[in-house]
Design a protein around this motif. Sequence first.
Motif, PDB file in Angstrom:
ATOM      1  N   PHE A 208     -59.378  18.349 -41.379  1.00 28.12           N
ATOM      2  CA  PHE A 208     -60.583  17.704 -41.908  1.00 28.12           C
ATOM      3  C   PHE A 208     -60.236  16.561 -42.846  1.00 28.12           C
ATOM      4  CE2 PHE A 208     -62.812  21.448 -40.324  1.00 28.12           C
ATOM      5  CZ  PHE A 208     -64.027  20.910 -39.926  1.00 28.12           C
ATOM      6  N   ALA A 209     -59.258  16.775 -43.712  1.00 29.89           N
ATOM      7  CA  ALA A 209     -58.904  15.747 -44.692  1.00 29.89           C
ATOM      8  C   ALA A 209     -58.376  14.487 -44.016  1.00 29.89           C
ATOM      9  CB  ALA A 209     -57.867  16.296 -45.667  1.00 29.89           C
ATOM     10  N   SER A 210     -57.551  14.649 -42.978  1.00 29.70           N
ATOM     11  CA  SER A 210     -56.931  13.482 -42.348  1.00 29.70           C
ATOM     12  C   SER A 210     -57.862  12.801 -41.353  1.00 29.70           C
ATOM     13  CB  SER A 210     -55.629  13.892 -41.657  1.00 29.70           C
ATOM     14  OG  SER A 210     -55.868  14.845 -40.629  1.00 29.70           O
ATOM     15  N   ARG A 211     -58.556  13.567 -40.543  1.00 26.53           N
ATOM     16  CA  ARG A 211     -59.424  12.944 -39.539  1.00 26.53           C
ATOM     17  C   ARG A 211     -60.597  12.228 -40.193  1.00 26.53           C
ATOM     18  NH1 ARG A 211     -63.348  15.553 -35.005  1.00 26.53           N
ATOM     19  NH2 ARG A 211     -63.829  13.585 -33.953  1.00 26.53           N
TER      20      ARG A 211
ATOM     21  N   ARG B  35     -70.649   3.343 -33.656  1.00 23.25           N
ATOM     22  CA  ARG B  35     -69.424   4.112 -33.420  1.00 23.25           C
ATOM     23  C   ARG B  35     -68.750   4.380 -34.773  1.00 23.25           C
ATOM     24  NH1 ARG B  35     -68.570   4.942 -27.592  1.00 23.25           N
ATOM     25  NH2 ARG B  35     -69.822   3.336 -26.601  1.00 23.25           N
ATOM     26  N   VAL B  36     -69.211   5.380 -35.464  1.00 23.55           N
ATOM     27  CA  VAL B  36     -68.764   5.629 -36.839  1.00 23.55           C
ATOM     28  C   VAL B  36     -67.284   5.976 -36.897  1.00 23.55           C
ATOM     29  CG1 VAL B  36     -69.056   7.111 -38.846  1.00 23.55           C
ATOM     30  CG2 VAL B  36     -71.067   6.305 -37.597  1.00 23.55           C
ATOM     31  N   MET B  37     -66.844   6.956 -36.121  1.00 21.61           N
ATOM     32  CA  MET B  37     -65.444   7.370 -36.157  1.00 21.61           C
ATOM     33  C   MET B  37     -64.535   6.251 -35.633  1.00 21.61           C
ATOM     34  SD  MET B  37     -65.392  10.300 -37.575  1.00 21.61           S
ATOM     35  CE  MET B  37     -63.650  10.609 -37.282  1.00 21.61           C
ATOM     36  N   TYR B  38     -64.963   5.594 -34.583  1.00 15.52           N
ATOM     37  CA  TYR B  38     -64.189   4.485 -34.023  1.00 15.52           C
ATOM     38  C   TYR B  38     -64.044   3.361 -35.042  1.00 15.52           C
ATOM     39  CZ  TYR B  38     -63.226   0.433 -30.969  1.00 15.52           C
ATOM     40  OH  TYR B  38     -62.708  -0.709 -30.392  1.00 15.52           O
ATOM     41  N   ALA B  39     -65.140   3.010 -35.695  1.00 13.12           N
ATOM     42  CA  ALA B  39     -65.084   1.929 -36.677  1.00 13.12           C
ATOM     43  C   ALA B  39     -64.151   2.278 -37.826  1.00 13.12           C
ATOM     44  CB  ALA B  39     -66.493   1.643 -37.213  1.00 13.12           C
ATOM     45  N   GLY B  40     -64.165   3.535 -38.251  1.00 11.33           N
ATOM     46  CA  GLY B  40     -63.281   3.945 -39.330  1.00 11.33           C
ATOM     47  C   GLY B  40     -61.822   3.775 -38.960  1.00 11.33           C
ATOM     48  N   LEU B  41     -61.441   4.215 -37.765  1.00 13.11           N
ATOM     49  CA  LEU B  41     -60.044   4.069 -37.336  1.00 13.11           C
ATOM     50  C   LEU B  41     -59.683   2.616 -37.050  1.00 13.11           C
ATOM     51  CD1 LEU B  41     -59.183   7.090 -35.011  1.00 13.11           C
ATOM     52  CD2 LEU B  41     -58.317   6.583 -37.276  1.00 13.11           C
TER      53      LEU B  41
ATOM     54  N   GLU C 210     -55.116   9.374 -48.272  1.00 12.87           N
ATOM     55  CA  GLU C 210     -54.099   8.563 -47.614  1.00 12.87           C
ATOM     56  C   GLU C 210     -52.856   9.392 -47.277  1.00 12.87           C
ATOM     57  OE1 GLU C 210     -56.864   6.175 -49.974  1.00 12.87           O
ATOM     58  OE2 GLU C 210     -55.573   7.896 -50.475  1.00 12.87           O
ATOM     59  N   GLU C 211     -52.524  10.357 -48.132  1.00 17.64           N
ATOM     60  CA  GLU C 211     -51.363  11.208 -47.863  1.00 17.64           C
ATOM     61  C   GLU C 211     -51.619  12.124 -46.665  1.00 17.64           C
ATOM     62  OE1 GLU C 211     -49.685  13.322 -51.121  1.00 17.64           O
ATOM     63  OE2 GLU C 211     -49.802  11.614 -52.481  1.00 17.64           O
ATOM     64  N   SER C 212     -52.841  12.620 -46.572  1.00 14.49           N
ATOM     65  CA  SER C 212     -53.175  13.468 -45.428  1.00 14.49           C
ATOM     66  C   SER C 212     -53.136  12.669 -44.135  1.00 14.49           C
ATOM     67  CB  SER C 212     -54.566  14.085 -45.616  1.00 14.49           C
ATOM     68  OG  SER C 212     -54.603  14.914 -46.754  1.00 14.49           O
ATOM     69  N   LEU C 213     -53.647  11.441 -44.179  1.00 22.02           N
ATOM     70  CA  LEU C 213     -53.649  10.576 -43.004  1.00 22.02           C
ATOM     71  C   LEU C 213     -52.214  10.267 -42.568  1.00 22.02           C
ATOM     72  CD1 LEU C 213     -55.717   9.102 -41.196  1.00 22.02           C
ATOM     73  CD2 LEU C 213     -55.494   7.130 -42.706  1.00 22.02           C
ATOM     74  N   ALA C 214     -51.353   9.977 -43.539  1.00 24.61           N
ATOM     75  CA  ALA C 214     -49.956   9.684 -43.232  1.00 24.61           C
ATOM     76  C   ALA C 214     -49.248  10.914 -42.665  1.00 24.61           C
ATOM     77  CB  ALA C 214     -49.231   9.172 -44.481  1.00 24.61           C
ATOM     78  N   ALA C 215     -49.577  12.087 -43.190  1.00 25.60           N
ATOM     79  CA  ALA C 215     -48.972  13.325 -42.678  1.00 25.60           C
ATOM     80  C   ALA C 215     -49.374  13.548 -41.225  1.00 25.60           C
ATOM     81  CB  ALA C 215     -49.408  14.507 -43.547  1.00 25.60           C
ATOM     82  N   ARG C 216     -50.622  13.273 -40.919  1.00 27.16           N
ATOM     83  CA  ARG C 216     -51.103  13.408 -39.533  1.00 27.16           C
ATOM     84  C   ARG C 216     -50.307  12.509 -38.591  1.00 27.16           C
ATOM     85  NH1 ARG C 216     -56.460  11.079 -36.752  1.00 27.16           N
ATOM     86  NH2 ARG C 216     -57.153  12.879 -35.578  1.00 27.16           N
ATOM     87  N   GLU C 217     -50.101  11.277 -39.017  1.00 27.78           N
ATOM     88  CA  GLU C 217     -49.355  10.328 -38.193  1.00 27.78           C
ATOM     89  C   GLU C 217     -47.902  10.761 -38.041  1.00 27.78           C
ATOM     90  OE1 GLU C 217     -47.725   6.019 -39.201  1.00 27.78           O
ATOM     91  OE2 GLU C 217     -49.850   5.915 -38.648  1.00 27.78           O
ATOM     92  N   ARG C 218     -47.250  11.127 -39.141  1.00 26.31           N
ATOM     93  CA  ARG C 218     -45.846  11.530 -39.074  1.00 26.31           C
ATOM     94  C   ARG C 218     -45.649  12.723 -38.143  1.00 26.31           C
ATOM     95  NH1 ARG C 218     -46.045  10.886 -44.693  1.00 26.31           N
ATOM     96  NH2 ARG C 218     -46.185  13.149 -44.966  1.00 26.31           N
TER      97      ARG C 218
END
Length: 273
Positions: free
Chosen positions: A42-45, A129-135, A83-91
């Motif tokens: 939830f935090a990263s997505r 497109r809320v989620m799309y626009a965010g990414l 931002e840390e959660s997002l980076a963890a998801r990517e890594r």
Amino acid sequence: MARTARRMHDLLEPICLVTYLADEVGEEYAAVGHRNYWSGYFASRAAPLGRVPAEVVHAAFYNFGPGEAARHIPSAWEKIPAEESLAARERGSVASLRRILGDLAGAEGVHRAADLTTKAATSAPTDGRVMYAGLRALPIPADPLTRLWHSATVLREHRGDGHVAALVTHRVGGTEAHVISAIAMGVHPPESFGRIHHLPQERLAAVMAGLRDRGLVEDGRFTDAGRALQQSIEALTDELAEAPYEALTPDELDELVTELEPISAVLAAAGSR
């Protein structure tokens, strides 16, 4: 183009699924301090949406049960910067891709697939497109494999936004959508489906009763009307997913399919785990 959107979904989905299935992602979430996978999820997505309340995350994600987002948002962000959660998801996602793909992860085809997927992912309108626009607002990674994962995920959220629109158009709620998906996959009883089996029994009973009252489901299986509804939702989802691929020429689309096929095949064979 709807056929193209479906084909691209089939090819890109195994790339995206490592984020939800591979061990590396959960390990990265734990490393930054998340108490479990769902806190990190939830935090990263939701991170690209900004520090919005749980009600907004619930609306954007659409298919979680009442209160599920609120168990993690905003508390996960208060403990760990988004931002840390997002980076963890990517890594974690990219590490799992490198492990599963082996030598293929550094192949020239990955570089070209990343370029073409990024062109598609950054070309569609963001309206509605809320989620799309965010990414779309996030920086595009330089590393080819990371860029391929990122752009595939952007396209997945674009498709997801359209799928939500299709569900709303057909008056199908989030939990109902999981029931319909479960029946389409042959899960019986559909209430045992992994995404909903943990929900309160009274909630599941009410959902099933509603689908029966609409003449869509009987004895946990589709009626003719239910099957027609499911097919209509999928057809509209495909139609609404067309726009990104209109940015590619026919030759580029053919090239992208050619480059993605071996990548997707290896990941699918491994179950994206």
